[in-house]
Write an enzyme that holds these catalytic residues in place. Sequence first.
Site: not given
Ligand code: AHR
Length: 519
Positions: A203, A327
Amino acid sequence: MLEKLITAAAGITLAFAATGSAARAQEPIAQAVVAIETARPGAPINRNIYGHFAEHLGRGIYEGIWVGPDSRIPNIRGYRRDVVDALRQLEVPVIRWPGGCFSEVYDWRDGIGPRAQRPVRTRMHWDDTVDSNDFGTHEYLDFMELIGAQTYVSGNVGSMSPRDMQLWLEYMTADNDSTLAKERRKNGRAKPWKIDFFGIGNETWGCGGNMRPEYAADVNARYSAFIDPPASMGLVKVASGASVQGGGDYEAFTEAMMKHMGQTDALSFHYYAMPMGRPKSEALGFGEDEWADVLDLARQMEPMLARVSAIMDKHDPDKKVPLFVDEWGTWYKLDKNAKPGEHHFQQASLRDAMVAALTFNIFHRHTDRVKMANIAQMVNVLQAVILTEGDKMVLTPTYHLFDLYKPFMDAVPYPVSIASPEYIHGKIAMPMVDATAARGKDGRLYLALVNVDPDRAISVSTLMGTSASGRILTGPAMDTNNSFAAPDTIKPVPFAGTSINGRLVFDLPAKSVAVVAID
Ligand code: AHR
């Protein structure tokens, strides 16, 4: 009517007798038809779409996976035995570690050498708790070997140099007499490890450094130039891509990264089934508004993937660059009973299993691009597949859904056309039935059916096959869940189709997911 609908939807002509039979005492009112186009196989479903993400966050690593070799909780060299057994049963293909945002503040040197001498650091992201660093590079990579999963290490571009990243990779993979290879041997690992995937940051538009798209692409190109493992390792370098929840323009970010990939091989993408600009749902005790909303949010993965894929196609028409949704998952309000430091701990219910089923079905429809996905997160954090409390462990409905979907690993998907009534709640409408079908590695045809309606059962027909059996996951309430006091409240039970007048008919209860093998 159904015939017409499905013919219009897919150009397929189906002919079968009207539904309804005296033999079937209680005919459900709603009906749907599913057509599987076995003549049009898609790109195989990469087993890595059933991957996981484990971050140093809350109790995800410590207590969830690692209790240490001296713990009274049964363990294998420090890893919880119950969790290891459960993950082995799922055949977990890959686990991304150590973050997440945590990877952008992580110094790999903190997590090697004798544990008693490792520094204790304050966790900058998400928690103000400390990290003992007891779980570091050796512990992660040994864990991967223990459960037989591929390795996906996420590097730090936000707060460390390309040289740090390069040295970390050398430490893990060098098989020569370099000082780092010797140090690794001294720390207990003679052979180099195989690193399958290496993430260039996380990110970068946000916790990875608040970069603008073009700058992030330059940084990715710069760092990736210094990640140079032995060619025989086949390492896949992953550029950190866009996220829908990032506040920025995810299309512009994808565009910039694709224009200038540097020496990266794959692109990542994050999407959570989480409302933006309005309150999150409770994990349990929610009403139908939140049921429909969360399922609708999960379904938004599909148009977003379509947009990201279209941008990738412009730059990579031969589809050589895979997309990793590294994610994804539900994101609710923090559990009311969460203790300090239990960040992002949420219970999980049947609704989460529905979200997972809808999401996997979407991935199955995008196998040309999506080659990996990692649920956030594996244990005790967000949409966990496993929850732990002391020596107790609970398998969530999401765990059972992963287990149900195992036949789809490496299977060849077929397009599915569905003529289904809609599930409508307030302003939200979606087809009541979602489905996916694929030819498994064992040669059998598998069909997954999802009924999103929390109240209405539905009869689903298909012309394929003469018999079908498998398992179904459902429960009496929208938030049916497994608790530490009652860990087996919801789990898959046997389910079969019935052959009627040349059709296979499935009576899908309200709010259910079934996976069957069709013969
Ligand atoms: O999964 C929790 C968080 O969500 C992670 O650390 C980040 O990459 C995302 O914003």
